[in-house]
Scaffold this active site. Structure first.
Site, PDB file in Angstrom:
ATOM      1  N   ASP A 108       0.870  -1.165   0.000  1.00 37.15           N
ATOM      2  CA  ASP A 108       0.000   0.000   0.000  1.00 37.15           C
ATOM      3  C   ASP A 108       0.920   1.233   0.000  1.00 37.15           C
ATOM      4  O   ASP A 108       2.113   1.117   0.321  1.00 37.15           O
ATOM      5  CB  ASP A 108      -0.847  -0.054   1.282  1.00 37.15           C
ATOM      6  N   ASP A 160      -0.085   5.236   0.725  1.00 33.57           N
ATOM      7  CA  ASP A 160      -0.304   6.224   1.781  1.00 33.57           C
ATOM      8  C   ASP A 160      -0.469   5.518   3.134  1.00 33.57           C
ATOM      9  O   ASP A 160      -1.264   4.588   3.256  1.00 33.57           O
ATOM     10  CB  ASP A 160      -1.556   7.055   1.448  1.00 33.57           C
TER      11      ASP A 160
HETATM   12  N1  PLP Z   1      -7.911   7.854  -2.230  1.00 36.18           N
HETATM   13  C1  PLP Z   1      -7.376   9.089  -2.261  1.00 36.18           C
HETATM   14  C2  PLP Z   1      -8.057  10.159  -3.025  1.00 36.18           C
HETATM   15  C3  PLP Z   1      -6.198   9.369  -1.575  1.00 36.18           C
HETATM   16  O1  PLP Z   1      -5.672  10.613  -1.612  1.00 36.18           O
HETATM   17  C4  PLP Z   1      -5.598   8.316  -0.831  1.00 36.18           C
HETATM   18  C5  PLP Z   1      -4.383   8.566  -0.104  1.00 36.18           C
HETATM   19  O2  PLP Z   1      -3.697   9.577  -0.288  1.00 36.18           O
HETATM   20  C6  PLP Z   1      -6.186   7.052  -0.830  1.00 36.18           C
HETATM   21  C7  PLP Z   1      -7.338   6.853  -1.537  1.00 36.18           C
HETATM   22  C8  PLP Z   1      -5.591   5.890  -0.107  1.00 36.18           C
HETATM   23  O3  PLP Z   1      -4.449   5.429  -0.796  1.00 36.18           O
HETATM   24  P1  PLP Z   1      -3.669   4.138  -0.342  1.00 36.18           P
HETATM   25  O4  PLP Z   1      -4.439   2.932  -0.816  1.00 36.18           O
HETATM   26  O5  PLP Z   1      -2.314   4.257  -1.000  1.00 36.18           O
HETATM   27  O6  PLP Z   1      -3.568   4.207   1.143  1.00 36.18           O
HETATM   28 CA    CA Z   2      -3.058   3.227   3.011  1.00 38.35          CA
END
Ligand code: PLP
Ligand code: CA
Length: 305
Positions: free
Chosen positions: A27, A29
């Site tokens: 993953d 973020d």
């Molecule tokens: N959706 C959006 C619009 C985001 O900005 C983020 C994280 O910045 C996510 C989903 C979640 O991303 P991830 O699956 O990398 O945690």
């Molecule tokens: Ca995440």
């Protein structure tokens, strides 16, 4: 079901764990970075996996960017990454529609990342941007549905509004029009009392109005894993999914038969894990990872080239 603190393992057990997978799905973020700041040692850890010969993929539910934009972000934060290593939901939507030979237009509630990925595969779209702030005396009889539209796609959209929901639901009133959502993350972690709505909150709104359920592209839906299995022949039994969010990342990993590692630098916290552990509910146990640790960098000292 046991969920093991990685730090409680002896060195040879950690080595055994590292040797038990040859593909890493991470993953983004909350595991590798928080917004634009990298998490300490995250890049060194993933790069060490790559240098050890493991295949590394960046699996993100964030639909706002193209794969090229994610590669740029990865490079800016010192991660080794190529376009092929990015599995993002904007890309998955475009890939899915291309795979089913979709030849109509998309009504898009989303951001430029999805629009650009659709452009890349030659799929037309309407709806992007800040259209439709309406007043109380707005005449709804002027609204027209474009007969060329064959799918409604809902992703993250800072311009989400009443008219967009109305249009999306009106298209979806026709059962031949497909309903696709990028992901269902309810909120983003803000670290304060402020609640930041995620795409899942927008999807729920359209779902409620349209009285229909979407096909979901992102984690925990196994669509991303199918794409990886087909295009890159990954072996689920030798794949590790690293995530910060139990109801997307860990559930995805468990549904797909991957090993799962939760890090505590993002959404799901240890107190929550403890609650699920002591709960008698099978749906809570589904959210428990095989392993957890404070941060991805905890593994770095054990990766030996
Ligand atoms: N959706 C959006 C619009 C985001 O900005 C983020 C994280 O910045 C996510 C989903 C979640 O991303 P991830 O699956 O990398 O945690
Ligand atoms: Ca995440």
């Amino acid at each position: 079901m046991a969920t093991i603190n990685l730090k409680s393992l002896k060195e040879d057990e950690i080595n055994e764990f590292i040797n038990s997978f040859d593909t890493v799905l991470s993953d983004c973020d909350g595991v590798l970075w928080n917004k634009n700041d990298s998490i300490p040692h995250a890049a060194d850890t993933l790069n060490a996996f790559t240098q050890l010969g493991k295949r590394v993929f960046f699996v993100t539910n964030n639909s706002t960017k193209t794969r090229d934009e994610f590669v740029k972000k990865c490079h800016m934060l010192n991660f080794i990454a190529t376009k092929d290593s990015i599995v993002s939901t904007a890309y998955l939507v475009a890939q899915y529609l291309q795979d089913i030979k979709f030849n109509k237009k998309v009504y898009l509630i989303g951001s430029s990342g999805i629009a650009q990925e659709l452009d890349r595969v030659g799929i037309g779209h309407i709806g992007l941007g800040p259209e439709g702030i309406i007043s109380e005396d707005f005449d709804f009889s002027h609204i027209k549905c474009d007969p060329e539209v064959g799918a409604v796609v809902v992703g993250f959209d800072l311009h989400f509004n009443y008219l967009k929901v109305l249009k999306a639901a009106s298209y979806l009133n026709n059962k031949d029009i497909m309903f696709i959502a990028t992901n269902t993350d309810e909120q983003f972690p803000a670290g304060t009392n402020i609640i930041i709505p995620g795409t899942g909150s927008l999807v729920k709104c359209v779902e409620t109005c349209a009285e229909r359920q979407p096909i979901i592209m992102g984690k925990p839906s196994p669509y991303a894993a199918k794409m990886l299995e087909n295009n890159y022949q990954i072996n689920p039994k030798r794949t590790l999914m690293i995530g910060d969010r139990a109801n997307t990342d860990i559930l995805f990993g468990k549904r797909c038969g991957f090993k799962t590692l939760l890090v505590l630098t993002g959404c799901t916290q240890l107190t929550q894990l403890e609650k699920w552990k002591s709960s008698g509910e099978p749906k809570d146990h589904e959210l428990l990872p095989d392993f957890y640790t404070n941060t991805i960098g905890d593994i770095l000292p054990y990766i030996k080239n």
